[in-house]
Design a protein around this motif. Structure first.
Motif, PDB file in Angstrom:
ATOM      1  N   ARG A  93     -30.476  91.728  -6.169  1.00  0.00           N
ATOM      2  CA  ARG A  93     -31.421  90.984  -6.998  1.00  0.00           C
ATOM      3  C   ARG A  93     -32.373  90.152  -6.163  1.00  0.00           C
ATOM      4  N   LEU A  94     -31.897  89.710  -5.015  1.00  0.00           N
ATOM      5  CA  LEU A  94     -32.734  88.898  -4.130  1.00  0.00           C
ATOM      6  C   LEU A  94     -32.118  88.893  -2.738  1.00  0.00           C
ATOM      7  N   PHE A 118     -32.883  77.691  -3.174  1.00  0.00           N
ATOM      8  CA  PHE A 118     -32.137  77.472  -1.937  1.00  0.00           C
ATOM      9  C   PHE A 118     -32.819  78.155  -0.752  1.00  0.00           C
ATOM     10  N   ALA A 119     -33.270  79.394  -0.965  1.00  0.00           N
ATOM     11  CA  ALA A 119     -33.920  80.133   0.126  1.00  0.00           C
ATOM     12  C   ALA A 119     -35.179  79.423   0.603  1.00  0.00           C
ATOM     13  N   LEU A 120     -35.930  78.843  -0.325  1.00  0.00           N
ATOM     14  CA  LEU A 120     -37.162  78.135   0.032  1.00  0.00           C
ATOM     15  C   LEU A 120     -36.866  76.779   0.661  1.00  0.00           C
ATOM     16  N   THR A 121     -35.691  76.254   0.404  1.00  0.00           N
ATOM     17  CA  THR A 121     -35.295  74.970   0.978  1.00  0.00           C
ATOM     18  C   THR A 121     -34.686  75.141   2.368  1.00  0.00           C
ATOM     19  N   ILE A 127     -41.513  82.648   1.495  1.00  0.00           N
ATOM     20  CA  ILE A 127     -42.303  82.751   0.268  1.00  0.00           C
ATOM     21  C   ILE A 127     -42.732  84.199   0.041  1.00  0.00           C
ATOM     22  N   PHE A 128     -43.161  84.878   1.113  1.00  0.00           N
ATOM     23  CA  PHE A 128     -43.485  86.301   1.002  1.00  0.00           C
ATOM     24  C   PHE A 128     -42.262  87.085   0.526  1.00  0.00           C
ATOM     25  N   ASP A 129     -41.088  86.731   1.036  1.00  0.00           N
ATOM     26  CA  ASP A 129     -39.864  87.462   0.695  1.00  0.00           C
ATOM     27  C   ASP A 129     -39.464  87.284  -0.763  1.00  0.00           C
ATOM     28  N   VAL A 130     -39.497  86.051  -1.249  1.00  0.00           N
ATOM     29  CA  VAL A 130     -38.895  85.773  -2.562  1.00  0.00           C
ATOM     30  C   VAL A 130     -39.897  85.550  -3.695  1.00  0.00           C
TER      31      VAL A 130
END
Length: 605
Positions: A202-203, A180-183, A215-218
């Motif tokens: 956890r994230l 979801f975060a990448l979307t 992407i760097f974050d997750v």
């Protein structure tokens, strides 16, 4: 036979819920999609025991109107679909099954406040039945919704038994929130886990302006720094995102994130097409990392295939799959480069002599994935005795060859371990796997000769090769393809064939054993792929590709034998003329380079 009866509505709901909700990650998906449809820009998720005992989601979206909170949990009720719009739906949810399915197999507490009111509406549902409903007042003008799920499958214990361990279910939720975060880079996602009144993050993915920042974050900097941009218009479709360089891969597709028209989906055919575009740059059983967003005509996709809405179907005449594969291939060709050995910093405080060799000269983080490679492709002799100090020194010593400079200007320093060559080029030390390098050269010889029959060397007397019936049949069934690449065969007996010629590129000693190894490897390949004749992104089709890869491997310079610097120079010159010189036919790197600055860093110069 018992009398046929109509099942009660409650039982029907519990049965249907099993198609929508299989595990805690499905609950997270349904609730987060509702939050996104409600235009939330901050979504907070709290789980207990990997989601097995609690899933809590709160968002700052528009909220649910006060008289519709209970209705939202009824089956086939939705605020997102009207009349005959199912072919034109643009929201993530539309079937009206998610919340009803969750409520039928768990205990739910839902609270929601709409911006048009100060009332907070709260309902409690257990097993699909309303237990409590109340209203409180909140002075804040902000809207929000929270849903707390406990007792998952409490009323269907058989299904609960099929849930995995806490760690497995936790990972599925983390993967889902990551997707979801990448979307949706513009949404702030927080995933926490509660245990004994303590919260562990956890994230967390703050709202970002760019996908690469997320992407760097997750996914981390190691992945983010090894990606290639993919951004192009493909007819009616727009593709944006990132694919990994060939040296960055995983043993499964767990780091492949695909989104189509804002929806998280699975599409194995599309993922395979992209992987095939890597061709020989990617190791066997290796999967590249993908973070791709694809947008296009709504009516070109059918999302209404499965209740979980994670599977899709493209129109049969749409060319998006082939177009995306070609885009991937050309992008990889444009960005082809050498592999750089990563530097692992060594703390100054460590005493000399206490550092392990692997600490000073680290193996790449993906080295464990190489174990999935078919090691029988390279037939090497491994001694079982423990080597002495003298043996080790002998293996590490450079060969006594005279110094040679190749035609391409590469200075050959020597041959070590009877396996690797050392060379110097433009202030860089190169470590070359001679077998892999020669294999790439041979592979492209065959590939370029695919439009005509490869020259062969005729034997004075055919060699008879004994094979099992099934193996022999696989070989004879592909006689034409084998002859195309210089391996001419004929039937000999029920369990043997005659080999009349071998390709001129086959540099090994011609013997029954050497030829049998090739044929057995090719027969094994035919057996694996007999039901899957998909096309590899190459001038060769899949069958030809498999034959050529094995001929190149078995016919190239073997490890374990000394080589002169002149021979090494010729291999490197030929390698640098190749279209893709940096990997062998099976995706192994051919060259690792160590820049001067990297060496100086290791020695703290």
């Amino acid at each position: 036979m018992s009398k046929i009866i109509k099942l009660p509505t409650k039982i029907i709901s519990q049965i249907a819920a099993g198609e929508v909700i299989e595990r805690p990650a499905n609950i997270v998906k349904e609730l987060v999609e509702n939050s996104i449809d409600a235009q939330a820009d901050k979504i907070h998720i709290i789980i207990k025991d990997g989601g097995l005992n609690q899933v809590y989601v709160r968002d700052n979206g528009t909220g649910i109107p006060e008289n519709e909170v209970l209705k939202a949990f009824e089956l086939h009720t939705t605020s997102k679909l009207f009349d005959d719009q199912i072919k034109d739906v643009q929201t993530l949810g539309f079937r009206g099954e998610g919340l009803a399915s969750i409520a039928s197999i768990s205990k739910v507490i839902c609270k929601s406040k709409n911006s048009s009111s100060h009332k907070v509406n709260e309902i409690t549902i257990e097993g699909g039945d309303l237990v409590k409903q109340q209203t409180t007042i909140e002075k804040s003008e902000k809207s929000w919704t929270s849903v707390k799920i406990t007792g998952l499958f409490y009323n269907t214990p058989v299904r609960r038994k099929f849930l995995k361990k806490t760690a497995t279910e936790r990972k599925r939720i983390i993967d889902m929130v990551t997707h979801f975060a990448l979307t949706y880079p513009n949404i702030h996602f927080i995933l926490e886990e509660e245990a004994q009144n303590k919260f562990t993050t956890r994230l967390e993915s703050p709202s970002r302006q760019s996908l690469l920042a997320v992407i760097f974050d997750v996914l981390g900097s190691d992945i983010a720094s090894e990606l290639i941009v993919l951004d192009s218009k493909l007819k009616n479709w727009h593709v944006s995102g990132y694919i990994s360089k060939p040296n960055l891969f995983r043993s499964d597709r767990s780091v492949q994130f695909l989104c189509i028209n804002g929806r998280i989906v699975r599409h194995q055919e599309l993922q395979k097409k992209i992987e095939n575009a890597y061709g020989s740059q990617l190791m066997r059983s290796a999967h590249p990392i993908l973070v791709l967003n694809i947008s296009g005509p709504i009516d070109a996709i059918d999302f209404n295939i499965h209740p979980q809405k994670s599977e899709i179907r493209f129109k049969s005449n749409d060319t998006i799959l082939s177009d995306l594969s070609e885009l991937t291939r050309t992008t990889l060709d444009t960005n082809a480069e050498l592999v750089i050995l990563p530097l692992k910093k060594v703390p100054i405080k460590d005493k000399i002599g206490t550092q392990k060799m692997d600490d000073l000269f680290p193996v790449t983080s993906d080295s464990e994935d190489i174990s999935h490679l078919d090691t029988e492709l390279i037939q090497e002799e491994n001694s079982s005795r423990t080597p002495s100090t003298g043996d080790i020194y002998k293996q590490l010593s450079l060969s006594d060859n005279k110094q040679v400079v190749s035609k391409s200007g590469i200075e050959i320093l020597g041959h070590i371990m009877n396996k690797f060559a050392l060379a110097y080029a433009n202030d860089e030390l190169w470590l070359i796997d001679i077998h892999a390098a020669d294999e790439r050269v041979k592979f492209e010889y065959y590939e370029k000769g695919s439009q005509r029959t490869v020259l062969s060397q005729q034997m004075l007397q055919p060699i008879s090769i004994s094979l099992a019936v099934g193996e022999k049949q696989f070989i004879l069934d592909h006689k034409i393809e084998l002859e195309k690449f210089g391996l001419r065969i004929s039937n000999d007996s029920d369990t043997s064939i005659l080999v009349h010629s071998t390709p001129v590129y086959f540099d090994q000693e011609i013997s029954e054993l050497s030829i049998k190894k090739v044929l057995l490897d090719i027969a094994g390949f035919f057996g694996e792929t007999v039901d899957d004749q998909s096309i590899v992104e190459s001038p060769l089709n899949k069958i030809e590709y498999g034959i050529v890869a094995r001929l190149a491997c078995h016919g190239s310079i073997r490890s374990g034998y000394p080589l002169s610097n002149e021979v090494i120079a010729k291999v490197i010159d030929n390698l640098l003329k190749c279209t893709n010189p940096w990997t062998c036919a099976h995706g192994r790197p051919t060259i690792l380079r160590l820049p001067k600055s990297r060496l100086e860093g290791w020695f703290r110069r």
